[in-house]
Write an enzyme that holds these catalytic residues in place. Structure first.
Site, PDB file in Angstrom:
ATOM      1  N   HIS A 464      37.705  -3.869   7.268  1.00 11.70           N
ATOM      2  CA  HIS A 464      38.218  -4.007   8.630  1.00 11.70           C
ATOM      3  C   HIS A 464      37.233  -3.428   9.649  1.00 11.70           C
ATOM      4  O   HIS A 464      36.846  -4.110  10.615  1.00 11.70           O
ATOM      5  CB  HIS A 464      39.569  -3.292   8.741  1.00 11.70           C
ATOM      6  N   GLU A 465      36.833  -2.182   9.428  1.00 10.03           N
ATOM      7  CA  GLU A 465      35.930  -1.545  10.390  1.00 10.03           C
ATOM      8  C   GLU A 465      34.563  -2.233  10.399  1.00 10.03           C
ATOM      9  O   GLU A 465      33.908  -2.309  11.445  1.00 10.03           O
ATOM     10  CB  GLU A 465      35.787  -0.053  10.089  1.00 10.03           C
ATOM     11  N   HIS A 468      34.578  -5.076  12.804  1.00  5.31           N
ATOM     12  CA  HIS A 468      34.268  -4.637  14.173  1.00  5.31           C
ATOM     13  C   HIS A 468      32.755  -4.469  14.346  1.00  5.31           C
ATOM     14  O   HIS A 468      32.186  -4.843  15.385  1.00  5.31           O
ATOM     15  CB  HIS A 468      34.944  -3.295  14.462  1.00  5.31           C
ATOM     16  N   HIS A 471      31.012  -7.681  14.871  1.00  2.00           N
ATOM     17  CA  HIS A 471      31.249  -8.183  16.229  1.00  2.00           C
ATOM     18  C   HIS A 471      30.213  -7.614  17.198  1.00  2.00           C
ATOM     19  O   HIS A 471      29.767  -8.301  18.131  1.00  2.00           O
ATOM     20  CB  HIS A 471      32.662  -7.781  16.659  1.00  2.00           C
TER      21      HIS A 471
END
Length: 675
Positions: A464-465, A468, A471
Site C-alpha cells: 500500500h505505502e 503511494h 505515485h
C-alpha cells in the site's frame, strides 16, 4: 559555521546530510528560512510590474523552497524519532507556520495580483497545466479567506493559529500515551503464544529497557497478542490500553482538544460562507458533498453489519464452548476470529509468517514495479535519518527517477501506523527535480541475526505505502503543487490501494514468498488458502472502518457537538454498532482527523476502493496482471499526472468510465452469502 540544513544537499542526489544535522540546527535554520520565505512573498506582492503568470503564479510556486527543505527533514525526524527537544520545537514551529500561512493567503496585495491574472486567464494562452495551476492557486486563496473583509480576516487568522496548536498537541499526547504504556509479561503469560509473538514481546521489552517481555501499543505487537493470547484477562487489559489512548485523563487527554477543534472548524467554515465544515472540506473532493459520502457509506454499512453480526454469533458460541462467559467482547474478537480462520481455511499465522520475510516482500514490491513500469532499484550507502532506514536509487532505462527510502520497524518515539512522505517532490520548474520518497511502517523488529517476518496484513501495508511512493516517483509534471500525491484525499488512496492487489497475484507469492529457514517457496496449497481467505472477517473490518468514517462525517456536518464523546455514542447506537466491535479509531486517538489532515475525509479510503477494485479488474480483463498496455495507461492517466486534471477525468481516461459500489462489495466479498 554553516548550518547543515541550509547548506547545499549532498551530491549526487541532493539528499540531506543527516550525519551532519543536529537538533540545535533546526531553530536557527527555521527562522532564517521563514524570513527568506516572507521576503519572497513580499517581493511578489509588492512588485511594480503588472501581474502576469510568470511574475505572480510561477513566482509564488518557486517561493519558500528553503523552508520546505528544512521542514521536510524536521518533520521526518520528529515523526519517526520523537524526543522532548523535538516536541518542543514542534510546539514552537506550529503557530509560527500557521501565522505565516495566514500572512500569505490573507495578503490583500498578493491576492489582488493573483486575482488579476485569474480574471485575464482566457487571454493568456496558457497550457493546460498552467491553467490548472492558476485555477488551483486562486481557488485555494479564496477558500483560505483571501476575499473576506478585514474584521473577519483577523478572526480567521486567530482560528488558524489555534487549530495548528491543537493539532500538534493532539499528536504529541497520542504519541506520549503510546510510548509510555507497557504491560510486562511473566514467562507463564507467554503460554499459548506462537514463537513470533513471543519474540516480538521480548524484542519490545529489550527496546524499552524492560527486564523481560512486554506488550506495547505498537500495532505489530498488540494485534498479534490479541489474536493469540488465550488469557482473556490479559487481552482485556491490553485492549483497554489500546482503545483508551488519548482518553486517560491528565495532561495527555485529547477530549478537550477534540471539542475545541470541532468548534473552531465549524466557525472557520461559517466565516468562509459554508453551511458546515464538511461542506467546505468536501467541495474540492471527488465526493463533493456530505450527502454523497453518507450515501456510499450506508450502501456498504448494511451488508457489512449483517455479515459482522453473523460472524459475532459464531464467535460467541466458540467463546462459550471454550468455557468463557457471554457476551463476546471486543477483546475477544481477534482471538476467536483467528481460531475460526484456522478452522475454516486451515490457515495459521504461525505457519504463514515465515514465508513473508520483510526483505523478500520489498523485493516483490520492487519487482512488480519493474514489470509494470520498468523501474530498477539499486541500494545506496548514504547517511539517513535512522540506523534502521535504508535507501535505493530508482532508475528507468538508465535515467535517474528518484530515491526511495524505507523505514520499516517500530520503536519508541515513532508515530504509530504507516505513511508515505517526501523529502523532495518532483517538478521541472526549477530544473529536472526528481523526488526523494520515504515509506514509514511499524513492523516488529526481529532479534539480532533473525529475519523480519510480516503478517499478511503487514505485507499488504508494505505494498500500500509503496503504491503511494510510485505515485510520487512516476510523477511527470512541471509544478510541484500539482505533482505526485497532490490530488484530492478521496483519489490519493487509489494508487496505494490498487497496488495492494499485486501482492495477491499467485506468481508474485510463488516467487517471493519463500520460507525464512528453508528458502522453499510457499506451497501451492498454502498459497491457495491464503488467497481464499483474503476476504475473511471482512464484516468486522468494514464495520470498524465505516463507524469511524461516519463519526468523522457527523462531527463536521453541522454544528459542532458540545460533547463529542456523547455525539459519538449516539451515532453508534443509531446505526446499530455491534457490541463486540469498536471504531477503528475512537475519537480521542483519531489522528487522521485531528492531527493528520483527514478531517471530514476518512471516508476517502473507501471512495478510492470503489475505483481500485475496478481498476485492477481492467488488468484481469486483459488476461495479465502485468499487461503492458494497461500498465502504460495507468501510468499515463493516473500515476504521472498528479493533480493536473480533475480526478474523475483522470480515472475515466484510464478506464473509460467511473465505477459503481458493486466493485467494492465484490472485492470485499460482501456480495456473497456469509460462510
Amino acid at each position: 559555521m554553516t548550518n547543515s540544513l541550509l547548506a547545499p544537499r549532498m551530491a549526487p542526489f541532493e539528499l540531506p546530510d543527516f550525519a551532519a544535522i543536529s537538533d540545535e540546527d533546526f531553530a536557527p535554520a527555521f527562522d532564517q528560512a521563514l524570513t527568506e520565505a516572507r521576503s519572497e512573498i513580499a517581493a511578489i506582492a509588492e512588485a511594480s510590474e503588472p501581474p502576469d503568470f510568470a511574475n505572480t503564479i510561477e513566482a509564488l510556486e518557486r517561493s519558500g523552497q528553503a523552508l520546505s527543505d528544512v521542514l521536510s527533514v524536521f518533520d521526518l525526524l520528529a515523526s519517526t524519532s520523537s524526543t522532548p527537544a523535538r516536541e518542543a520545537l514542534q510546539r514552537a514551529f506550529s503557530p509560527k507556520l500557521a501565522d505565516f500561512s495566514s500572512d500569505v493567503v490573507l495578503n490583500r496585495a498578493l491576492f489582488e495580483r493573483i486575482d488579476a491574472v485569474w480574471q485575464a486567464r482566457e487571454t493568456l494562452d496558457l497550457s493546460a497545466e498552467e491553467a490548472r495551476l492558476l485555477d488551483r492557486k486562486h481557488r485555494d486563496f479564496v477558500r483560505a479567506g483571501a476575499a473576506l473583509p478585514e474584521d473577519e480576516r483577523g478572526r480567521l487568522r486567530a482560528i488558524n493559529t489555534r487549530l495548528a496548536e491543537l493539532s500538534t498537541a493532539f499528536g504529541q499526547n497520542l504519541l506520549a500515551d503510546e510510548r509510555d504504556w507497557t504491560m510486562p509479561l511473566a514467562e507463564a503469560d507467554l503460554a499459548g503464544l506462537p514463537g513470533f509473538v513471543v519474540e516480538a514481546t521480548r524484542a519490545a521489552g529489550a527496546e524499552r529497557g524492560a527486564d523481560g517481555p512486554v506488550v506495547t501499543l505498537s500495532r505489530s505487537v498488540i494485534v498479534p497478542f490479541l489474536q493469540f493470547s488465550p488469557r482473556r484477562d490479559l487481552r482485556k487489559a491490553a485492549y483497554g490500553a489500546w482503545t483508551s489512548r488519548g482518553a486517560r485523563g491528565g495532561a495527555t487527554d485529547n477530549r478537550g482538544i477534540v471539542a475545541e477543534t470541532l468548534k473552531l472548524r465549524a466557525e472557520r467554515a461559517a466565516l468562509l460562507g459554508y453551511d458546515s465544515y464538511s461542506a467546505y472540506a468536501l467541495e474540492t473532493q471527488m465526493a463533493k458533498t456530505p450527502g454523497n459520502v453518507r450515501d456510499l457509506l450506508m450502501q456498504v454499512w448494511a451488508p457489512a453489519r449483517a455479515r459482522a453480526e453473523t460472524d459475532a454469533a459464531i464467535l460467541a458460541e466458540m467463546l462459550v464452548a471454550d468455557g468463557g462467559s457471554a457476551p463476546l467482547e471486543p477483546w475477544d474478537w481477534h482471538y476467536y476470529s483467528e481460531k475460526r480462520r484456522r478452522a475454516l481455511h486451515d490457515l495459521d499465522e504461525a505457519e504463514l509468517k515465515p514465508y513473508l520475510q520483510l526483505d523478500r516482500m520489498i523485493e516483490a514490491a520492487f519487482d512488480c514495479a519493474n514489470r509494470l513500469f520498468g523501474l530498477d532499484f539499486a541500494p545506496l550507502d548514504v547517511p539517513l535519518h535512522h540506523a534502521d532506514a535504508r535507501a535505493w536509487e530508482v532508475t528507468r532505462a538508465g535515467r535517474h527517477m528518484g530515491v526511495f527510502i524505507g523505514d520499516y520497524f517500530a520503536r519508541a518515539g515513532k508515530e504509530s501506523g504507516a505513511w508515505c512522505t517526501a523529502l523532495r517532490s518532483q517538478q521541472k520548474l526549477a530544473g529536472e527535480i526528481r523526488p526523494h520518497v520515504v515509506n514509514v511502517c511499524n513492523f516488529s523488529k526481529p532479534a539480532e541475526g533473525r529475519p523480519a517476518l510480516l503478517s499478511y496484513d503487514d505485507a499488504r501495508t508494505l505494498f500500500h505505502e509503496f503504491g503511494h511512493a510510485l505515485h510520487q516517483m512516476l510523477s511527470d509534471v512541471t509544478y510541484e503543487s500539482l505533482s505526485g500525491t497532490s490530488v484530492p484525499r478521496d483519489f490519493v488512496e487509489l494508487p496505494s490501494q490498487l497496488y495492494e492487489h499485486w501482492l495477491e497475484v499467485p506468481e508474485v507469492l510463488e516467487r517471493f514468498a519463500t520460507h525464512a529457514e528453508t528458502g522453499q517457496p510457499m506451497p501451492e496449497a498454502l498459497r491457495e488458502r491464503v488467497l481464499a481467505a483474503a476476504t475473511y472477517d471482512m464484516g468486522f473490518q468494514t464495520v470498524e472502518f465505516i463507524a469511524s468514517a461516519l463519526v468523522d462525517l457527523e462531527f463536521h456536518d453541522g454544528p459542532a457537538p458540545a460533547d463529542p464523546m456523547q455525539k459519538q455514542a449516539e451515532l453508534l447506537e443509531a446505526i446499530g454498532m455491534p457490541h463486540a466491535i469498536r471504531m477503528r479509531h475512537a475519537t480521542p486517538h483519531f489522528a487522521h482527523v485531528f492531527a493528520g489532515g483527514y478531517a471530514s475525509a476518512y471516508y476517502s479510503y473507501m471512495w478510492s476502493e470503489v475505483m481500485d477494485a475496478d481498476a485492477f479488474a481492467a488488468f484481469e480483463e486483459a488476461g495479465d496482471a502485468f499487461d503492458p498496455a494497461m500498465a502504460r495507461a495507468l501510468e499515463e492517466n493516473v500515476l504521472s499526472t498528479g493533480g493536473t486534471s480533475e480526478p474523475d477525468a483522470l480515472y475515466t481516461a484510464f478506464r473509460g468510465r467511473l465505477p459503481g459500489v458493486e466493485a467494492l462489495l465484490k472485492g470485499r466479498g460482501l456480495d456473497l452469502e456469509p460462510v
